[in-house]
Design an enzyme around this catalytic site. Structure first.
Site, mmCIF file in Angstrom:
data_model
loop_
_atom_site.group_PDB
_atom_site.id
_atom_site.type_symbol
_atom_site.label_atom_id
_atom_site.label_comp_id
_atom_site.label_asym_id
_atom_site.label_seq_id
_atom_site.Cartn_x
_atom_site.Cartn_y
_atom_site.Cartn_z
ATOM 1 N N ASP A 67 0.830 -1.201 0.000
ATOM 2 C CA ASP A 67 0.000 0.000 0.000
ATOM 3 C C ASP A 67 0.871 1.260 0.000
ATOM 4 O OD1 ASP A 67 0.948 -0.370 2.596
ATOM 5 O OD2 ASP A 67 -1.012 -0.882 3.416
ATOM 6 N N ASN A 136 -7.535 -2.922 14.260
ATOM 7 C CA ASN A 136 -8.896 -3.282 13.829
ATOM 8 C C ASN A 136 -8.889 -4.484 12.883
ATOM 9 O OD1 ASN A 136 -7.826 -2.239 11.501
ATOM 10 N ND2 ASN A 136 -9.335 -0.608 11.223
ATOM 11 N N HIS A 138 -7.155 -4.893 10.153
ATOM 12 C CA HIS A 138 -6.940 -4.660 8.719
ATOM 13 C C HIS A 138 -5.671 -5.377 8.256
ATOM 14 C CE1 HIS A 138 -4.556 -0.608 9.370
ATOM 15 N NE2 HIS A 138 -3.739 -1.638 9.407
ATOM 16 N N GLU A 143 -9.660 -2.127 5.389
ATOM 17 C CA GLU A 143 -10.318 -1.848 6.659
ATOM 18 C C GLU A 143 -11.567 -2.727 6.798
ATOM 19 O OE1 GLU A 143 -8.469 -0.163 8.442
ATOM 20 O OE2 GLU A 143 -8.073 1.887 7.827
HETATM 21 P P1 PGA Z 1 2.374 -1.911 12.687
HETATM 22 O O1 PGA Z 1 1.154 -1.755 11.651
HETATM 23 O O2 PGA Z 1 3.284 -2.935 12.108
HETATM 24 O O3 PGA Z 1 2.994 -0.558 12.736
HETATM 25 O O4 PGA Z 1 1.773 -2.347 13.970
HETATM 26 C C1 PGA Z 1 0.578 -2.869 11.093
HETATM 27 C C2 PGA Z 1 -0.623 -2.493 10.279
HETATM 28 O O5 PGA Z 1 -1.276 -1.463 10.574
HETATM 29 O O6 PGA Z 1 -0.948 -3.233 9.329
#
Ligand code: PGA
Length: 240
Positions: A67, A136, A138, A143
């Protein structure tokens, strides 16, 4: 899905880096799907270390990131383009033409997403996809939603994601939109590795592993893939 629990994020990084570097040794022209965020950093550090220690070349490797933020210059310190170069690519002999991103500044985001999906298909699909998971649940920036997504698309980030990621933004405000690979596309990877550490991820991990498969818990779809390795620390695994 196979769940592996380690004591520290560093131990996870050592174990996951080993899988990636062995893949590159066995298949020097492999296609890797990569992730940003805090979770993959120890893995990237250990991939760079093994690249040097074991003299493993990444010249034939292609990468596709999950992304990218919309409307953030590529050169911004928070763009995923910059993150990947600082955390991984600058420490490897990977070729710049082999690293691929969605262009979050494309005027026609739909055309940009189609271009990216076609490129991944033309490269033969992704051999190993690395994932983090949001609080959450995702994956990428998919999302919680009414249905599972398909190919790459433009997404409005949820308040939960903005809350979690805005800590990195001190100069420019955090974008509220991003381009992301879709769920079906992530599921098309031959192998998937998901890393989660810390207590904030425990609920999402429980729902992903033990809950029903539902687009309201995007990561739960991974239950339907036949080669998924989950790497957790004890805090992230505490509700299993
Ligand atoms: P993080 O984010 O590795 O910074 O915890 C993971 C994500 O939001 O997919």
């Amino acid at each position: 899905m196979k769940v592996n629990i380690f004591k520290t994020a560093e131990e996870i990084g050592v174990a996951v880096a080993r899988i990636f570097v062995d893949e590159v040794k066995n298949n020097p022209n492999c296609v890797l799907g990569l992730a940003t965020g805090a979770s993959p950093i120890p893995t990237y550090d250990n991939i760079k270390k093994l690249h040097k220690e074991e003299n493993v070349s990444f010249k034939g490797v292609k990468t596709y990131n999950l992304d990218e933020y919309c409307d953030l210059p590529k050169s911004d310190k928070n763009s995923y383009y910059t993150f990947m170069h600082e955390q991984l690519f600058n420490g490897l002999d990977i070729l710049e033409e082999n690293v691929h991103f969605l262009d979050g500044n494309a005027v026609d985001s739909e055309a940009e997403c189609k271009r990216y999906d076609n490129e991944i298909n033309e490269a033969g699909g992704i051999d190993i996809q690395l994932l983090g998971i949001g609080n959450n649940a995702h994956i990428g920036f998919n999302e919680p939603a009414e249905s599972f997504t398909d190919g790459s698309f433009k997404v409005k980030l949820t308040d939960s994601t903005i809350e979690a990621n805005k800590i990195y933004f001190d100069e420019n405000p955090m974008p509220h939109y991003a381009l992301t690979m879709g769920v079906k596309q992530i599921m098309a990877a031959k192998k998937i590795i998901l890393i989660a550490t810390g207590p904030k991820k425990a609920e999402a991990i429980k729902n992903m592993v033990k809950g029903e498969v539902t687009p309201l818990v995007p990561a739960s779809v991974l239950q339907e893939h036949d080669d998924v390795l989950i790497f957790l620390d004890e805090a992230a695994a505490s509700l299993l």
